[in-house]
Write a protein that holds these residues in place. Structure first.
Motif, PDB file in Angstrom:
ATOM      1  N   GLY A  58      -8.674  10.190  10.381  1.00 39.33           N
ATOM      2  CA  GLY A  58      -8.962   9.963  11.810  1.00 39.33           C
ATOM      3  C   GLY A  58      -9.958   9.578  12.300  1.00 39.33           C
ATOM      4  N   GLU A  59     -10.655  10.187  13.407  1.00 43.87           N
ATOM      5  CA  GLU A  59     -11.794  10.457  14.240  1.00 43.87           C
ATOM      6  C   GLU A  59     -12.907  11.133  13.544  1.00 43.87           C
ATOM      7  N   ASN A  60     -12.614  12.121  12.599  1.00 44.13           N
ATOM      8  CA  ASN A  60     -13.276  12.885  12.063  1.00 44.13           C
ATOM      9  C   ASN A  60     -13.161  12.840  10.673  1.00 44.13           C
ATOM     10  N   SER A  61     -12.148  12.365  10.130  1.00 43.41           N
ATOM     11  CA  SER A  61     -12.314  11.850   8.734  1.00 43.41           C
ATOM     12  C   SER A  61     -11.885  10.575   8.192  1.00 43.41           C
ATOM     13  N   SER A  62     -12.743   9.602   8.472  1.00 44.43           N
ATOM     14  CA  SER A  62     -12.881   8.395   8.472  1.00 44.43           C
ATOM     15  C   SER A  62     -12.632   7.621   6.605  1.00 44.43           C
ATOM     16  N   PHE A  63     -11.934   8.618   5.600  1.00 45.24           N
ATOM     17  CA  PHE A  63     -12.210   8.372   5.046  1.00 45.24           C
ATOM     18  C   PHE A  63     -10.523   9.046   3.609  1.00 45.24           C
ATOM     19  N   LYS A  64      -9.876   8.027   2.829  1.00 46.74           N
ATOM     20  CA  LYS A  64      -8.981   8.488   2.465  1.00 46.74           C
ATOM     21  C   LYS A  64      -8.838   8.452   1.075  1.00 46.74           C
ATOM     22  N   ILE A  65      -7.842   8.972   0.019  1.00 49.72           N
ATOM     23  CA  ILE A  65      -7.893   7.417  -0.726  1.00 49.72           C
ATOM     24  C   ILE A  65      -6.430   8.746  -1.543  1.00 49.72           C
ATOM     25  N   VAL A  66      -6.026   7.707  -1.061  1.00 46.78           N
ATOM     26  CA  VAL A  66      -3.582   8.197  -1.686  1.00 46.78           C
ATOM     27  C   VAL A  66      -2.854   7.030  -2.473  1.00 46.78           C
ATOM     28  N   LYS A  67      -2.649   8.186  -3.674  1.00 50.07           N
ATOM     29  CA  LYS A  67      -1.794   7.786  -4.345  1.00 50.07           C
ATOM     30  C   LYS A  67      -0.580   7.030  -3.973  1.00 50.07           C
ATOM     31  N   ILE A  68      -0.064   6.058  -4.068  1.00 45.55           N
ATOM     32  CA  ILE A  68       1.343   5.444  -4.527  1.00 45.55           C
ATOM     33  C   ILE A  68       1.645   5.822  -5.430  1.00 45.55           C
ATOM     34  N   GLN A  69       2.977   5.790  -5.126  1.00 46.98           N
ATOM     35  CA  GLN A  69       4.037   6.057  -5.810  1.00 46.98           C
ATOM     36  C   GLN A  69       5.107   5.261  -6.215  1.00 46.98           C
ATOM     37  N   PRO A  70       5.569   5.208  -7.269  1.00 46.47           N
ATOM     38  CA  PRO A  70       7.038   4.022  -7.311  1.00 46.47           C
ATOM     39  C   PRO A  70       8.475   3.954  -7.340  1.00 46.47           C
ATOM     40  N   ALA A  71       8.155   4.895  -6.715  1.00 48.92           N
ATOM     41  CA  ALA A  71       9.402   5.374  -5.940  1.00 48.92           C
ATOM     42  C   ALA A  71       9.262   6.067  -4.815  1.00 48.92           C
ATOM     43  N   PHE A  78       4.004  -0.551  -4.360  1.00 50.31           N
ATOM     44  CA  PHE A  78       3.072  -0.105  -5.457  1.00 50.31           C
ATOM     45  C   PHE A  78       4.199  -1.439  -6.281  1.00 50.31           C
ATOM     46  N   GLY A  79       5.372  -1.549  -6.067  1.00 46.87           N
ATOM     47  CA  GLY A  79       5.929  -2.927  -6.896  1.00 46.87           C
ATOM     48  C   GLY A  79       5.048  -4.401  -6.583  1.00 46.87           C
ATOM     49  N   LYS A  80       4.534  -4.550  -5.092  1.00 48.41           N
ATOM     50  CA  LYS A  80       3.790  -5.586  -5.101  1.00 48.41           C
ATOM     51  C   LYS A  80       2.223  -5.581  -5.831  1.00 48.41           C
ATOM     52  N   VAL A  81       1.717  -4.486  -6.130  1.00 49.02           N
ATOM     53  CA  VAL A  81       0.540  -4.052  -6.513  1.00 49.02           C
ATOM     54  C   VAL A  81       0.791  -4.736  -7.971  1.00 49.02           C
ATOM     55  N   GLN A  82       1.993  -3.683  -8.798  1.00 48.18           N
ATOM     56  CA  GLN A  82       2.144  -3.695 -10.361  1.00 48.18           C
ATOM     57  C   GLN A  82       2.858  -5.529 -10.419  1.00 48.18           C
ATOM     58  N   ASN A  83       3.195  -6.535  -9.534  1.00 48.66           N
ATOM     59  CA  ASN A  83       3.646  -8.167 -10.087  1.00 48.66           C
ATOM     60  C   ASN A  83       1.860  -8.308  -9.788  1.00 48.66           C
TER      61      ASN A  83
END
Length: 254
Positions: A58-71, A78-83
């Protein structure tokens, strides 16, 4: 309310700054705050993708890394990136260890601004001027790219300058793997109208008959481009980091 200067005794009426409202709120005042999901390509908009994790971005937190799961709810993503990765990286030879989505609001806003500008300028009507491409680099540059985007002085130098001094992106993951240790980026790239690159290019050349209108990027081959080179920071957004390992198979009898 009145504001009074204690030193001079002068007074003036206080005026409130108007509240910022997005287009949806103007058209529908009852809509209230920002909607939970916002379209990626709203006209002339800087809205974030609907699949971003809104918590902590948000406004005070403009950076984040999110681990996406295969389920679960990120399984399709996840499937689109994997393919896309395994189109040229054989799954029997390479194993994906993780896929992480980069949510960098500052980089995204710059990229979206460039997208809207290029959409008006491009003549590339027969093919998409935005592509999902790969970028391989050394591990020591990964964090800088995640936070600051692509700087050709780093990423370009690691992949050569055969088609110009810019940031290099590849259609195929197996090409980018030649320049990566165990991680590579899947990148949104605004390729726009392109021309075959040359080693001496610092920027793309002007289009025929124009002194001011340049091509947007350079490629290795005009008929079947597999390498794209951009020269502006805002033309590429690092969307995913793919961490993988090489799975060498042991053949019996050897």
């Amino acid at each position: 309310m009145i504001q009074r200067n204690k030193t001079t005794g002068t007074e003036r009426q206080i005026r409130r700054r108007p509240m910022f409202r997005i287009t949806k709120q103007i058209n529908d005042p009852s809509s209230g705050d920002l909607p939970n999901e916002i379209p990626v390509r709203a006209s002339a908009s800087l809205d974030v993708p609907p699949y971003w994790d809104k918590h902590g971005t948000g406004e005070n937190s403009s950076f984040k890394i999110v681990k996406i799961q295969p389920a679960g709810r990120t399984a399709e993503e996840f499937g689109k990136v994997q393919n896309r990765f395994t189109e040229t990286m054989a799954p029997e030879d390479y194993k994906i260890l993780s896929i992480k989505r980069i949510q960098n609001l500052e980089l995204w806003e710059g990229y979206q601004w460039k997208y809207n500008w290029m959409k008006k300028k491009t003549n590339n009507s027969s093919k998409s001027f935005e592509k999902l491409l790969f970028h391989g680099t050394k591990d020591e540059y990964v964090d800088a790219i995640v936070r600051q985007g692509f700087d050709w002085r780093l990423s370009g130098m690691s992949t050569g300058t055969l088609y110009g001094k810019g940031s290099y992106f590849a259609r195929d993951a197996n090409y980018s793997s030649n320049y990566a240790n165990s991680r590579m980026f899947l990148v949104r790239v605004l390729v726009g109208d392109y021309i075959c690159g040359k080693r001496t290019y610092l920027v793309p050349p002007n289009k025929p008959g124009s002194d001011t209108d340049r091509y947007h990027s350079c490629v290795d081959n005009m008929q079947h481009p597999s390498i794209f080179v951009t020269f502006e920071h805002q033309q590429a957004y690092p969307e995913y980091i793919i961490t993988y390992s090489y799975e060498k198979k042991v053949v019996k009898g050897q």
